[in-house]
Design a protein around this motif. Structure first.
Motif, short mmCIF file in Angstrom:
data_model
loop_
_atom_site.label_atom_id
_atom_site.label_comp_id
_atom_site.label_asym_id
_atom_site.label_seq_id
_atom_site.Cartn_x
_atom_site.Cartn_y
_atom_site.Cartn_z
N MET A 179 7.86 -20.14 -6.45
CA MET A 179 6.55 -20.68 -5.92
C MET A 179 6.06 -19.01 -5.25
N GLY A 180 4.56 -18.39 -5.18
CA GLY A 180 4.25 -17.69 -3.87
C GLY A 180 3.29 -17.67 -3.35
N TRP A 181 3.77 -16.48 -2.24
CA TRP A 181 2.62 -16.58 -1.34
C TRP A 181 1.64 -14.79 -1.52
N PHE A 182 0.40 -15.33 -2.00
CA PHE A 182 -0.29 -14.26 -1.69
C PHE A 182 -1.30 -13.83 -0.27
N ARG A 183 -1.94 -12.79 -0.43
CA ARG A 183 -2.76 -12.40 1.10
C ARG A 183 -3.78 -12.11 0.33
N ARG A 184 -4.80 -11.99 0.83
CA ARG A 184 -6.56 -11.50 0.35
C ARG A 184 -6.29 -10.08 1.78
N ALA A 185 -6.50 -9.03 2.02
CA ALA A 185 -7.50 -9.18 3.75
C ALA A 185 -8.65 -7.92 3.62
N PRO A 186 -8.98 -7.81 3.98
CA PRO A 186 -10.82 -8.14 4.13
C PRO A 186 -11.13 -7.26 3.55
N GLY A 187 -11.56 -6.54 1.86
CA GLY A 187 -12.03 -5.27 1.36
C GLY A 187 -10.86 -4.88 0.12
N LYS A 188 -10.04 -5.40 0.30
CA LYS A 188 -8.47 -5.48 -0.28
C LYS A 188 -8.42 -6.23 -1.66
N GLU A 189 -7.82 -6.23 -2.35
CA GLU A 189 -7.12 -7.40 -3.37
C GLU A 189 -6.01 -7.46 -3.34
N ARG A 190 -6.06 -8.92 -3.98
CA ARG A 190 -4.87 -9.66 -3.85
C ARG A 190 -3.94 -9.13 -4.19
N GLU A 191 -2.63 -9.37 -2.68
CA GLU A 191 -2.14 -9.14 -3.14
C GLU A 191 -0.72 -9.90 -2.49
N LEU A 192 0.77 -10.23 -3.23
CA LEU A 192 2.25 -10.83 -3.16
C LEU A 192 2.66 -10.77 -1.63
N VAL A 193 3.20 -11.28 -1.20
CA VAL A 193 3.33 -11.59 0.14
C VAL A 193 5.37 -11.90 -0.34
N ALA A 194 5.06 -13.36 -1.25
CA ALA A 194 6.43 -12.83 -0.63
C ALA A 194 6.90 -14.24 -1.61
N THR A 195 7.89 -14.38 -2.97
CA THR A 195 8.01 -15.74 -3.77
C THR A 195 9.26 -15.96 -3.79
N ILE A 196 9.56 -16.97 -4.34
CA ILE A 196 10.82 -17.73 -4.07
C ILE A 196 11.16 -18.90 -5.48
N ASN A 197 12.57 -18.56 -6.10
CA ASN A 197 12.79 -19.61 -6.71
C ASN A 197 12.72 -20.66 -7.06
N TRP A 198 13.04 -21.33 -8.09
CA TRP A 198 13.40 -23.19 -7.67
C TRP A 198 14.02 -23.66 -6.46
N SER A 199 15.26 -23.29 -6.15
CA SER A 199 16.37 -23.46 -5.27
C SER A 199 16.58 -23.37 -4.41
N GLY A 200 15.48 -21.97 -3.95
CA GLY A 200 15.88 -21.08 -3.04
C GLY A 200 16.59 -20.18 -2.77
N SER A 201 17.81 -19.89 -3.85
CA SER A 201 18.38 -19.37 -3.19
C SER A 201 18.13 -17.93 -3.66
N THR A 202 17.01 -17.51 -3.99
CA THR A 202 16.64 -15.98 -3.85
C THR A 202 15.18 -16.05 -4.00
N THR A 203 15.02 -15.02 -3.23
CA THR A 203 13.32 -15.00 -2.38
C THR A 203 13.48 -12.88 -2.82
N TYR A 204 11.86 -12.61 -2.71
CA TYR A 204 11.80 -11.69 -2.81
C TYR A 204 10.17 -11.26 -1.65
N TYR A 205 10.50 -10.19 -0.75
CA TYR A 205 9.26 -10.06 0.18
C TYR A 205 8.96 -8.63 -0.28
N THR A 206 7.96 -8.21 -0.30
CA THR A 206 6.82 -6.82 -0.29
C THR A 206 7.74 -6.11 1.11
N ASP A 207 7.36 -5.47 0.59
CA ASP A 207 8.36 -4.35 1.45
C ASP A 207 7.38 -4.40 3.11
#
Length: 126
Positions: free
Chosen positions: A34-62
């Protein structure tokens, strides 16, 4: 009907916190990244964070590392995004998404996701 419904957005002052929730219905996503994305005004949608099925692994944009935390409760078919130390540049519409392809343990790109919520507005005032 499969739905992802985000909630928890709103207006907050800089330095404040919000917790977004994404409730899934119509099917279970307990085996899906699953992931969270965001779109700011005037910008393209970007990945914010993602998580694997169990929740044991996550990733965040800097830009959100150390401030945001993604988590999930598979029993509730819900994914969360805890956002702390919010900044005006975090202002955006936030979307949750699910990748049910079964190909990936983690999904980093918009094209990998096949279910999307309608989005929730987060506005951070300075």
């Amino acid at each position: 009907q499969v739905q992802l419904v985000e909630s928890g957005g709103g207006l907050v002052q800089a330095g404040g916190s919000l917790r977004l929730s994404c409730a899934a219905s119509g099917r279970t996503f307990d085996s899906s990244p699953m992931g969270w994305f965001r779109r700011a005004p005037g910008k393209e949608r970007e990945l914010v964070a993602t998580i694997n099925w169990s929740g044991s692994t996550t990733y965040y944009t800097d830009s959100v590392k150390g401030r945001f935390a993604i988590s999930r409760d598979n029993a509730k078919n819900t994914v969360y995004l805890q956002m702390n130390s919010l900044k005006p540049e975090d202002t955006a519409v936030y979307y949750c998404a699910a990748d049910t392809s079964g190909y990936y343990s983690m999904s980093y790109y918009e094209s990998m996701y096949n279910y999307w919520g309608q989005g929730t507005q987060v506005t951070v005032s300075s």
